[in-house]
Scaffold this active site. Structure first.
Site, PDB file in Angstrom:
ATOM      1  N   CYS A 112       0.894  -1.285  -0.030  1.00 17.56           N
ATOM      2  CA  CYS A 112       0.104   0.042  -0.013  1.00 17.56           C
ATOM      3  C   CYS A 112       0.881   1.241  -0.045  1.00 17.56           C
ATOM      4  O   CYS A 112       0.340   2.387  -0.177  1.00 17.56           O
ATOM      5  CB  CYS A 112      -0.914  -0.085   1.250  1.00 17.56           C
ATOM      6  SG  CYS A 112      -2.039  -1.442   1.295  1.00 17.56           S
ATOM      7  N   HIS A 249      -3.708   6.411   2.926  1.00 15.76           N
ATOM      8  CA  HIS A 249      -4.069   5.341   2.341  1.00 15.76           C
ATOM      9  C   HIS A 249      -5.665   4.899   2.957  1.00 15.76           C
ATOM     10  O   HIS A 249      -5.924   5.107   4.083  1.00 15.76           O
ATOM     11  CB  HIS A 249      -3.121   3.999   2.803  1.00 15.76           C
ATOM     12  CG  HIS A 249      -3.566   2.707   2.313  1.00 15.76           C
ATOM     13  ND1 HIS A 249      -3.993   2.505   1.143  1.00 15.76           N
ATOM     14  CD2 HIS A 249      -3.514   1.670   3.059  1.00 15.76           C
ATOM     15  CE1 HIS A 249      -4.183   1.111   1.106  1.00 15.76           C
ATOM     16  NE2 HIS A 249      -4.028   0.631   2.211  1.00 15.76           N
ATOM     17  N   ASN A 279     -10.217  -1.073  -0.197  1.00 11.52           N
ATOM     18  CA  ASN A 279      -8.727  -0.870  -0.068  1.00 11.52           C
ATOM     19  C   ASN A 279      -8.223  -1.418  -1.207  1.00 11.52           C
ATOM     20  O   ASN A 279      -8.210  -2.663  -1.752  1.00 11.52           O
ATOM     21  CB  ASN A 279      -8.265  -1.679   1.158  1.00 11.52           C
ATOM     22  CG  ASN A 279      -6.661  -1.592   1.439  1.00 11.52           C
ATOM     23  OD1 ASN A 279      -6.146  -0.903   0.275  1.00 11.52           O
ATOM     24  ND2 ASN A 279      -6.229  -2.083   2.456  1.00 11.52           N
TER      25      ASN A 279
HETATM   26  N1  ACO Z   1     -18.566  -9.671   8.889  1.00 13.75           N
HETATM   27  C1  ACO Z   1     -18.837 -10.163  10.097  1.00 13.75           C
HETATM   28  N2  ACO Z   1     -18.009 -10.466  11.248  1.00 13.75           N
HETATM   29  C2  ACO Z   1     -16.837 -10.554  11.003  1.00 13.75           C
HETATM   30  C3  ACO Z   1     -16.131 -10.214   9.886  1.00 13.75           C
HETATM   31  C4  ACO Z   1     -17.014  -9.891   8.720  1.00 13.75           C
HETATM   32  N3  ACO Z   1     -16.597  -9.555   7.427  1.00 13.75           N
HETATM   33  N4  ACO Z   1     -14.876 -10.306   9.710  1.00 13.75           N
HETATM   34  C5  ACO Z   1     -14.527 -10.725  11.127  1.00 13.75           C
HETATM   35  N5  ACO Z   1     -15.772 -10.588  11.761  1.00 13.75           N
HETATM   36  C6  ACO Z   1     -15.846 -11.149  13.095  1.00 13.75           C
HETATM   37  C7  ACO Z   1     -14.623 -11.996  13.707  1.00 13.75           C
HETATM   38  O1  ACO Z   1     -14.901 -13.274  13.457  1.00 13.75           O
HETATM   39  C8  ACO Z   1     -14.877 -11.439  15.198  1.00 13.75           C
HETATM   40  O2  ACO Z   1     -15.724 -12.141  15.699  1.00 13.75           O
HETATM   41  P1  ACO Z   1     -15.482 -12.924  17.309  1.00 13.75           P
HETATM   42  O3  ACO Z   1     -15.276 -11.663  18.111  1.00 13.75           O
HETATM   43  O4  ACO Z   1     -16.847 -13.716  17.356  1.00 13.75           O
HETATM   44  O5  ACO Z   1     -14.315 -13.874  17.258  1.00 13.75           O
HETATM   45  C9  ACO Z   1     -15.365  -9.960  15.118  1.00 13.75           C
HETATM   46  O6  ACO Z   1     -15.753  -9.815  13.795  1.00 13.75           O
HETATM   47  C10 ACO Z   1     -14.178  -8.803  15.632  1.00 13.75           C
HETATM   48  O7  ACO Z   1     -13.194  -9.243  14.702  1.00 13.75           O
HETATM   49  P2  ACO Z   1     -11.979  -8.391  14.640  1.00 13.75           P
HETATM   50  O8  ACO Z   1     -10.859  -8.948  13.576  1.00 13.75           O
HETATM   51  O9  ACO Z   1     -11.218  -8.074  16.040  1.00 13.75           O
HETATM   52  O10 ACO Z   1     -12.291  -6.950  13.995  1.00 13.75           O
HETATM   53  P3  ACO Z   1     -11.814  -5.456  14.149  1.00 13.75           P
HETATM   54  O11 ACO Z   1     -12.551  -4.672  14.892  1.00 13.75           O
HETATM   55  O12 ACO Z   1     -10.368  -5.576  14.508  1.00 13.75           O
HETATM   56  O13 ACO Z   1     -11.854  -4.973  12.496  1.00 13.75           O
HETATM   57  C11 ACO Z   1     -10.606  -5.015  10.413  1.00 13.75           C
HETATM   58  C12 ACO Z   1     -11.226  -5.645  11.506  1.00 13.75           C
HETATM   59  C13 ACO Z   1     -11.638  -4.127   9.693  1.00 13.75           C
HETATM   60  C14 ACO Z   1      -9.911  -5.647   9.493  1.00 13.75           C
HETATM   61  C15 ACO Z   1      -9.630  -3.801  11.184  1.00 13.75           C
HETATM   62  O14 ACO Z   1      -8.693  -4.517  12.028  1.00 13.75           O
HETATM   63  C16 ACO Z   1      -8.562  -3.165  10.295  1.00 13.75           C
HETATM   64  O15 ACO Z   1      -9.117  -2.296   9.435  1.00 13.75           O
HETATM   65  N6  ACO Z   1      -7.330  -3.211  10.208  1.00 13.75           N
HETATM   66  C17 ACO Z   1      -6.468  -2.558   9.333  1.00 13.75           C
HETATM   67  C18 ACO Z   1      -6.384  -3.231   8.036  1.00 13.75           C
HETATM   68  C19 ACO Z   1      -5.389  -2.286   7.247  1.00 13.75           C
HETATM   69  O16 ACO Z   1      -5.277  -1.179   7.452  1.00 13.75           O
HETATM   70  N7  ACO Z   1      -4.937  -2.810   6.084  1.00 13.75           N
HETATM   71  C20 ACO Z   1      -4.201  -1.911   5.421  1.00 13.75           C
HETATM   72  C21 ACO Z   1      -3.087  -2.561   4.688  1.00 13.75           C
HETATM   73  S1  ACO Z   1      -3.627  -3.696   3.460  1.00 13.75           S
HETATM   74  C22 ACO Z   1      -2.212  -3.924   2.341  1.00 13.75           C
HETATM   75  O17 ACO Z   1      -1.096  -3.621   2.767  1.00 13.75           O
HETATM   76  C23 ACO Z   1      -2.510  -4.740   1.313  1.00 13.75           C
END
Ligand code: ACO
Length: 324
Positions: A112, A249, A279
């Site tokens: 990214c 980003h 993304n």
């Molecule tokens: N739909 C429904 N539920 C989901 C989904 C989904 N799509 N995905 C995960 N869940 C559930 C999980 O299973 C978990 O359930 P549990 O509590 O029963 O175990 C719950 O939702 C919470 O999951 P988390 O992973 O803790 O969710 P979080 O609040 O951390 O959000 C996210 C996840 C959106 C991915 C966030 O961490 C994020 O945006 N991270 C940064 C990503 C990023 O910036 N990437 C950039 C680089 S990409 C690159 O370089 C190619």
């Protein structure tokens, strides 16, 4: 002194749009979860266009807008983590597609941050005085490396491309820059591992699909990336409120809220379009820049200071403060 100026911007995305509700039909997720956790509403997913096809559309638009001929280009750099092939590079394919016979061409792999790293390198080519003009594009078809059975990553990404035409100028465009890598944290984001395979080695499994420790990447962006932006602004003896826009980003809208708060910057100065594209990794910043120029908040007339920041796999992160 010679400097590099961004003289044109353009973007392109595949026509097919996949909404959160569409995804909820093929995996255990909901519009509500995706929207509230990330801000994403839909994404463009390619049916039959490759990464080089998307990049070629952008390159052609840049040429059409500038009235230049492909033969006027000295170089083409494509930032991508989803090339059509490792060899030839995506940039070489674009060079052939548009007929830029005088341009050298290569890809940059910095996830990214790829567009930022590529733009920085291109700036040095031009300010060395050796080259007059070139194209820098971020282009991705992340849909081909997503594990569509993993809802925690499948809902986050999309396909698209954006790019800029850089030309020699007497006005400095990049005022300050900070490029960073921490390979020791590379395991937080991985994709397309190519295992060894020969009669003289063990057989390691290829692992194509993208995996991500979302929480670790989120924390890295809020802590390390924000800190490096603050340092760059301080080193440039600027105040954050003297910067017209922060193009960060486009991974997660909640993340942008937190970064705005830490930077002490109003969200109005931090535009977002991940609602429309998800993304798109290396393509995210040039698509956003191009949309901002299209809707006239960024003017390309040399009157604005814009901060461009990428962060992601590597881990990599980079910021350019540009006059645009
Ligand atoms: N739909 C429904 N539920 C989901 C989904 C989904 N799509 N995905 C995960 N869940 C559930 C999980 O299973 C978990 O359930 P549990 O509590 O029963 O175990 C719950 O939702 C919470 O999951 P988390 O992973 O803790 O969710 P979080 O609040 O951390 O959000 C996210 C996840 C959106 C991915 C966030 O961490 C994020 O945006 N991270 C940064 C990503 C990023 O910036 N990437 C950039 C680089 S990409 C690159 O370089 C190619």
């Amino acid at each position: 002194m010679v400097f590099a100026k961004i003289s044109q911007v353009a973007h392109y995305a595949p026509e097919q749009v996949v909404s959160n509700d569409d995804l909820a039909k093929i995996m255990e997720t909901s519009d509500e979860w995706i929207r509230t956790r990330t801000g994403i509403l839909r994404r463009h997913i390619s049916k039959d266009e490759t990464t080089s096809d998307l990049a070629t559309e952008v390159a052609q638009k840049l040429l059409d807008q500038s009235k230049l001929s492909a033969e006027d280009l000295d170089f083409i750099i494509v930032a991508t983590i989803t090339p059509d092939s490792l060899m030839p590079s995506t940039a070489a394919r674009v060079q052939a597609n548009i007929g830029a016979s005088g341009a050298f061409a290569f890809d940059v792999t910095a996830a990214c941050s790829g567009f930022i790293f590529a733009l920085s390198a291109a700036d040095k080519y031009i300010s060395s005085g050796m080259y007059q003009r070139g194209i820098v594009i971020g282009s991705e078809t992340l849909s081909k490396v997503i594990d569509w059975s993993d809802r925690s990553t499948a809902v986050l990404f999309g396909d698209g491309a954006g790019g800029v035409l850089l030309e020699a100028s007497d006005q400095p465009a990049i005022l300050a820059e900070s490029l960073n890598t921490d390979g020791s944290r590379g395991h937080s984001l991985e994709s397309c591992y190519l295992g060894l395979s020969s009669p003289y080695s063990g057989q390691e499994m290829d692992r194509k699909y993208l995996t991500m420790d979302g929480r670790a990447v989120f924390d890295f962006a809020i802590r390390d990336v924000t800190k490096s932006i603050q340092k760059l602004i301080g080193d440039a003896s600027l105040e954050a409120d003297k910067i017209d826009y922060f193009l960060l980003h486009q991974a997660n809208d909640r993340m942008l809220d937190k970064m705005a708060k830490k930077l002490g910057v109003s969200r109005e100065k931090i535009p977002a379009n991940m609602m429309e594209y998800g993304n798109t990794s290396a393509a995210s910043i040039p698509i956003l820049l191009s949309e901002c120029v299209e809707n006239h908040c960024i003017k390309l007339d040399g009157s604005q200071k814009i901060l461009l920041t990428g962060f992601g796999g590597g881990l990599t992160w980079g910021t350019l403060l540009v006059t645009i």
